[in-house]
Design an enzyme around this catalytic site. Structure first.
Site, mmCIF file in Angstrom:
data_model
loop_
_atom_site.group_PDB
_atom_site.id
_atom_site.type_symbol
_atom_site.label_atom_id
_atom_site.label_comp_id
_atom_site.label_asym_id
_atom_site.label_seq_id
_atom_site.Cartn_x
_atom_site.Cartn_y
_atom_site.Cartn_z
ATOM 1 N N LYS A 238 0.765 -1.347 -0.021
ATOM 2 C CA LYS A 238 -0.063 -0.154 0.014
ATOM 3 C C LYS A 238 0.711 1.262 0.004
ATOM 4 O O LYS A 238 0.343 2.149 -0.314
ATOM 5 C CB LYS A 238 -0.993 0.099 1.184
ATOM 6 C CG LYS A 238 -2.020 -1.064 1.321
ATOM 7 C CD LYS A 238 -2.896 -0.916 2.284
ATOM 8 C CE LYS A 238 -4.014 -2.033 2.201
ATOM 9 N NZ LYS A 238 -4.964 -1.899 3.293
ATOM 10 N N ASP B 93 -9.795 2.566 2.539
ATOM 11 C CA ASP B 93 -9.601 2.068 3.741
ATOM 12 C C ASP B 93 -9.946 3.023 5.109
ATOM 13 O O ASP B 93 -10.473 2.591 5.819
ATOM 14 C CB ASP B 93 -8.156 1.674 4.332
ATOM 15 C CG ASP B 93 -7.609 0.513 3.475
ATOM 16 O OD1 ASP B 93 -8.618 -0.435 2.914
ATOM 17 O OD2 ASP B 93 -6.397 0.388 3.145
#
Length: 301
Positions: A75, A111
């Site tokens: 990420k 997220d």
């Protein structure tokens, strides 16, 4: 009018073969009349080093993928391989959704919005005077930002890498000047947790590929709420142990659904039905699991 574009989407990360995200996306697409194929691209199974995330993106782009979701451990290192980054994702320093567009690769982060919605739904009255977070990686930065936006007064970040924890703390403090953000080592957890209202777990420990507990079980006390962002399995060893100790818990299932809702909307331009996605998520969960992910209006945003 039905979108006739056939979507091809991937999930890049290590240990992602058991992920419920692909079937959850595809079920919602079928309900919306979309042609949508979503495949896990497991770097471990393929024998590809995560540092080659740039090559993997190039391959996916050339093979005609419309987008990829990105998970542990890529990420953050994916950022260097993007043409544009959404301001929220740029501020967080982490991307979990990459769109392949005619003008380049565009990174987003769902997220942080996913966790904020999950926490609001699952622990609506939880005290957030002092929260301890385990993990300062890509998912951890998104969760930490969400916690501070939700009103956490003091956030203590614990990570095996002190420099990474301090870097995240400094970044968060700059963007949330009214909150106190500090760091501690794993050895300091007993003292830090003694004063905390809640614990959020943001490391891979507990995933199918990384079983176990991320801390000493004796540190869990009934007054502490415990949230885990791992959802495969839904009942991680941490959550099972926390419930046995009398803690309120929040599983990673809620975050999984909400981040998927936002990612699906980015990829297709069509807003999915959160309740329908939740229902399918629950159908995919191993029978007999104890879940706190309800079906109903609480998931609508």
């Amino acid at each position: 009018m039905i979108d006739s574009h056939p979507y091809l989407v991937g999930l890049i990360g290590t240990g992602v073969l058991p992920s419920l995200t692909p079937p959850m996306h595809m079920a919602e697409a079928r309900a919306l009349g979309l042609t949508y194929v979503y495949r896990p691209l497991d770097l471990t199974a393929l024998g590809i080093d995560p540092d080659r995330i740039g090559d993997v993106l190039a391959w996916a782009e050339r093979l005609g993928y419309d987008a990829v979701n990105v998970t542990h451990p890529c990420k953050q290192n994916v950022l260097a391989h993007l043409d544009r980054i959404d301001p929220v994702a740029a501020a967080l320093g982490a991307v979990n959704t990459v769109l392949f567009t005619p003008t380049g690769r565009v990174g987003h982060n769902t997220d942080t919005t996913g966790f904020a919605a999950a926490f609001t739904d699952g622990l609506p009255d939880a005290e957030t005077r002092h929260v301890v977070q385990l993990g300062a990686g890509g998912a951890g930065s998104a969760v930490a930002d969400a916690l501070l936006r939700l009103g956490t007064a003091r956030l203590s970040i614990v990570d095996l890498d002190p420099a990474r924890a301090q870097g995240l703390a400094d970044d968060l403090a700059a963007r949330h000047p009214l909150a106190v953000v500090d760091t501690s080592s794993p050895a300091d957890l007993p003292a830090v947790l003694a004063d905390a209202d809640g614990l959020v777990h943001c490391t891979p420990v507990g995933m199918a590929e990384h079983p176990g507990l991320p801390l000493d079980a004796d540190l869990l006390r009934p007054e502490l709420w415990v949230a885990d962002i791992v959802y495969r399995p839904l009942d991680t060893e941490l959550l099972v142990t926390a419930r046995e100790r009398g803690c309120r818990t929040l599983s990673g299932g809620r975050m999984a659904v909400h981040q998927a809702v936002d990612a699906f909307a980015l990829i297709t331009g069509t807003r999915p039905d959160p309740d329908r996605m939740t229902a399918h998520f629950l159908d995919l969960v191993t029978p007999g699991s104890t879940t706190d992910v309800p079906v109903g209006p609480a998931l609508s945003r």
